[in-house]
Design a protein around this motif. Structure first.
Motif, PDB file in Angstrom:
ATOM      1  N   GLY A  97      65.270   3.304 -15.246  1.00 21.09           N
ATOM      2  CA  GLY A  97      64.107   3.919 -15.878  1.00 21.09           C
ATOM      3  C   GLY A  97      64.259   3.967 -17.386  1.00 21.09           C
ATOM      4  O   GLY A  97      63.347   3.609 -18.126  1.00 21.09           O
ATOM      5  N   VAL A 101      61.837   1.774 -20.118  1.00 26.05           N
ATOM      6  CA  VAL A 101      61.025   2.495 -21.097  1.00 26.05           C
ATOM      7  C   VAL A 101      61.481   2.176 -22.519  1.00 26.05           C
ATOM      8  O   VAL A 101      60.684   1.860 -23.399  1.00 26.05           O
ATOM      9  CB  VAL A 101      61.127   4.011 -20.822  1.00 26.05           C
ATOM     10  CG1 VAL A 101      60.665   4.805 -22.025  1.00 26.05           C
ATOM     11  CG2 VAL A 101      60.315   4.370 -19.605  1.00 26.05           C
ATOM     12  N   ALA A 117      61.887   8.519 -22.330  1.00 22.55           N
ATOM     13  CA  ALA A 117      63.086   8.074 -21.616  1.00 22.55           C
ATOM     14  C   ALA A 117      63.641   9.198 -20.750  1.00 22.55           C
ATOM     15  O   ALA A 117      64.130   8.959 -19.641  1.00 22.55           O
ATOM     16  CB  ALA A 117      64.141   7.600 -22.615  1.00 22.55           C
ATOM     17  N   ALA A 120      61.534   9.269 -17.756  1.00 19.51           N
ATOM     18  CA  ALA A 120      61.810   8.111 -16.897  1.00 19.51           C
ATOM     19  C   ALA A 120      63.117   8.306 -16.136  1.00 19.51           C
ATOM     20  O   ALA A 120      63.206   8.038 -14.936  1.00 19.51           O
ATOM     21  CB  ALA A 120      61.859   6.840 -17.729  1.00 19.51           C
ATOM     22  N   PHE A 124      63.317   8.446 -12.113  1.00 19.68           N
ATOM     23  CA  PHE A 124      64.069   7.490 -11.297  1.00 19.68           C
ATOM     24  C   PHE A 124      65.196   8.189 -10.533  1.00 19.68           C
ATOM     25  O   PHE A 124      65.376   7.981  -9.340  1.00 19.68           O
ATOM     26  CB  PHE A 124      64.639   6.364 -12.170  1.00 19.68           C
ATOM     27  CG  PHE A 124      63.653   5.261 -12.416  1.00 19.68           C
ATOM     28  CD1 PHE A 124      62.502   5.476 -13.158  1.00 19.68           C
ATOM     29  CD2 PHE A 124      63.857   3.986 -11.901  1.00 19.68           C
ATOM     30  CE1 PHE A 124      61.578   4.469 -13.387  1.00 19.68           C
ATOM     31  CE2 PHE A 124      62.935   2.964 -12.121  1.00 19.68           C
ATOM     32  CZ  PHE A 124      61.808   3.205 -12.870  1.00 19.68           C
TER      33      PHE A 124
END
Lengths: 376, 321
Positions: A97, A101, A117, A120, A124
């Motif tokens: 992730g 990103v 981030a 993300a 994930f």
């Protein structure tokens, strides 16, 4: 003799872990001694290697950052009575992730990338932990076994992704493209010269925020209360109207999201690309950290620092004593898990007995017994 | 794929499933007695190292095997002490044992032999040789079925035969002996066993001892039969595959054998499939590697049958006062 009384809180929280830790060190020392080296030289090498100068401290803090996240991930699950040993896999997948990103946004500013981030990584890692959580909640499969399996599945997925999908043209090793200069989390060393050339970066502030956040979440929110009730007594929590299955899924997701922050630190702050096996067993260290820290953020902060120091000191060990290296630290770490986790009861009865000798009630009781004896 | 290629694939299957089978049966004893064992990997690793190191020093595979058994049993006892006597968390005990094994074997290997954690290359009597069963050559001459005997059944290491012999023995012990009955009972309802006047603690220790013994064989197989010396982390997650197989086989001996053969086959196939493609579509090797784990998760979720372990598994027994 009357039944043993439970230990006072300070002994349970601080003394017992310290005794267990001491035992772990003593046994490790014996291992070092058996090999023919001086354990005190080794300990001194580890201490100076971890805190000797700014460079050493920078590295110690960098490792500690990872261990705070991994420890919190284990702890939050533990409060709900769940044992998440899938931190490695969750952090590994979370790296996916972060890199996707960060690569997509790398032409912008790191301040813009960082929050995306983080989300993300949380997403994930969270999803990778949600699945075992869902399977336990809805299908009754044990979360420990599923998270073990998910560690291996994550590893297979990532080998595939790094070799086939993320590998840019012209690169031979299994790794992703490098992030642009401006798209990296700043290192602390840029602002604070002693930390120059060390990987410790702004993620450490995220770690501190996570410690505070988890503290508030567990002890000062409705969710935290429900979580602890479920951990203490799932039946009671069900009768209290708490949906255990929902709690399990939410808790595992949160746990995975926290584990995902390891990837945020590693990928966005240190490596600046996705490499094979970047998690380096931080997930397992997290177990030791959470056990030692008694699942409390303050304890976890200290335990993470201790393990950060052990890791960094262990790295330096090989330059002082040839032949000794990081594997000594793996042994210490294993012994800490063994003694503070699995053999937690080793000192408890002895300590309880010792404590009772000094308690006023005990003295009174002993005197009473003596009097009865002399009168009869 | 022609006949001889198929035979060699199946031959590899047997070789690769042997350590899985030994570890899986090992886990079966302890889990049937109510002690969850995620430390199979650690015990095998310790045993593999002990076997490799002692065989390298003495030049005898048999002494290596003996050392492997002793070390593995000692490791099992340590884990048992934590999980049974001290009533610690069995899962955490397993995690600790795995990590301790990974650290200790690398550390001691480096200290003793200074070859990056490897033991010296073994040869001759330091390794188990393969055994040719009687008449292997003669029967091998018979077309089609002959090679099955001479290549598939004959010509393996002695530990392979030990592993496959352990299956009927385990089935007999578990289902036909008093010890087996008690062992299964203690995993389902330790209180009943205790009420009957049988020591739960003693039974669980006996189970853990057998687990250690079988893990010792499995570990020795890695370093002094299949391999020629110990290498860093050479069990490479096989302990967890064995655990997966145990769940897949629903804690039963004969299904365990077939599951281990299946997982061994997947492993053999995966080695063979490196870079191969079918009709233009390349199957990623990683997908096959991950298959046992995925299957276990799917099975545990009850999508292909239900896997229910021993009821008292994972809970230390506390005698009521």
């Amino acid at each position: 003799m009357s039944a043993l009384k439970p230990l006072p809180r300070w002994a349970d929280v601080a003394l017992l872990p310290l005794l267990n830790l001491l035992l772990a060190f003593v046994v490790s020392g014996i291992v070092v001694l058996a090999i023919g080296h001086n354990p005190f030289t080794a300990i001194w090498a580890i201490i100076t290697g971890a805190f000797g100068n700014g460079y050493n401290i920078g590295y110690t803090l960098y490792y500690a950052t990872n261990f705070v996240f991994a420890g919190l991930a284990v702890a939050i699950a533990a409060h709900g009575g769940l044992f998440n040993i899938g931190g490695n896999g969750q952090a590994y997948i979370a790296g996916l992730g972060v890199i996707v990103v960060a690569l997509a946004l790398q032409d912008t500013h790191w301040l813009l990338i960082a929050p995306v981030a983080i989300l993300a990584a949380a997403l994930f890692g969270g999803v990778w932990a949600f699945i075992p959580g869902y399977l336990q909640a809805k299908r009754g499969s044990h979360v420990v076994i599923t998270t073990i399996m998910f560690n291996f599945i994550a590893s297979a997925v990532m080998i595939y992704m790094l070799n086939r999908v993320l590998k840019p043209a012209g690169v031979s090793g299994p790794e992703s493209a490098m992030l642009a200069e401006g798209a990296r989390m700043p290192k602390l060393g840029t602002f604070f010269a002693p930390f120059n050339y060390t990987p410790v970066n702004f993620s450490i502030f995220l770690a501190i925020a996570a410690l505070i956040g988890v503290y508030v979440l567990i002890w000062h929110t409705r969710f935290g209360y429900a979580l602890r009730v479920m951990g203490q007594n799932p039946t009671a929590s069900r009768y209290a109207g708490i949906s255990n299955s929902k709690m399990i899924m939410v808790t595992m997701t949160l746990s995975g999201a926290l584990a995902g922050m390891v990837a945020f630190n590693e990928v966005f702050g240190v490596q600046h690309r996705l490499v094979l096996d970047f998690v380096a067993d931080a997930g397992f260290v997290g177990i030791a950290v959470a056990l030692m820290g008694r699942n409390h953020p303050i304890g976890i902060a200290f335990a993470a620092l201790l393990f950060g120091a052990l890791y960094q000191g262990g790295n330096e060990l090989q330059y002082v004593i040839s032949g000794l290296d990081r594997t000594v630290v793996v042994i210490i770490q294993a012994l800490v898990i063994l003694f503070t986790g699995a053999m937690e009861g080793l000192f408890r009865p002895g300590l309880q007995r010792t404590m009772m000798l000094f308690s006023p009630e005990q003295k009174a009781e002993a005197i009473a017994r003596e009097t009865v004896k002399s009168e009869s | 794929m022609d006949y001889s290629a198929l035979l060699s694939l199946l031959d590899a299957t047997i070789r690769l499933s042997t350590p899985l089978l030994l570890a899986c049966l090992a886990g079966m004893y302890s889990e049937r007695a109510g002690v969850f064992d995620i430390g199979l990997e650690g015990k095998m690793l310790m045993a593999a190292f002990a076997a490799g190191a002692i065989a390298a020093v003495t030049g005898s595979a048999w002494l290596g095997l003996g050392a492997a058994l002793i070390i593995s049993i000692m490791t099992a006892l340590l884990q048992g002490a934590a999980a049974i006597s001290l009533k610690g968390n069995q899962l955490i005990a397993g995690v600790a044992i795995n990590m301790l094994a990974a650290g200790l074997t690398t550390f001691l290997g480096q200290q003793l032999f200074r070859q990056g954690g490897r033991t010296p290359q073994l040869s001759g009597d330091g390794r188990f040789g393969t055994i040719d069963l009687p008449l292997a050559n003669e029967i091998g001459q018979i077309p089609v079925i002959g090679p099955i005997y001479s290549e598939l059944i004959s010509g393996h290491y002695i530990l392979v035969y030990v592993a496959f012999l352990a299956v009927p023995i385990t089935a007999y012990v578990l289902y036909r002996t008093r010890f087996g009955l008690r062992l299964r009972a203690v995993g389902e309802n330790p209180k009943a066993v205790d009420t009957a006047g049988i020591s739960v603690i003693k039974l669980r220790y006996q189970a853990v001892l057998i687990t250690g013994l079988l893990c010792g064989f499995a570990g020795a197989y890695f370093s002094i039969a299949q391999g020629s010396g110990f290498g860093n982390n050479m069990t490479a997650g096989k302990g967890f595959i064995a655990l997966a197989a145990l769940i897949f086989a629903k804690w039963k001996p004969v299904p365990a054998m077939f599951t281990c053969l299946l997982f061994g086959f997947l492993d053999a196939l995966q080695i063979r499939l490196q870079g191969a493609s079918f009709g233009g579509i390349e199957i990623p090797v990683q997908a096959i590697q991950a298959l046992p784990y995925v299957l276990t998760v799917v099975l545990l979720a009850g999508f292909i049958g239900k896997a229910v372990g021993p009821k008292a598994g994972g809970v230390p027994y506390t005698k009521e006062r």
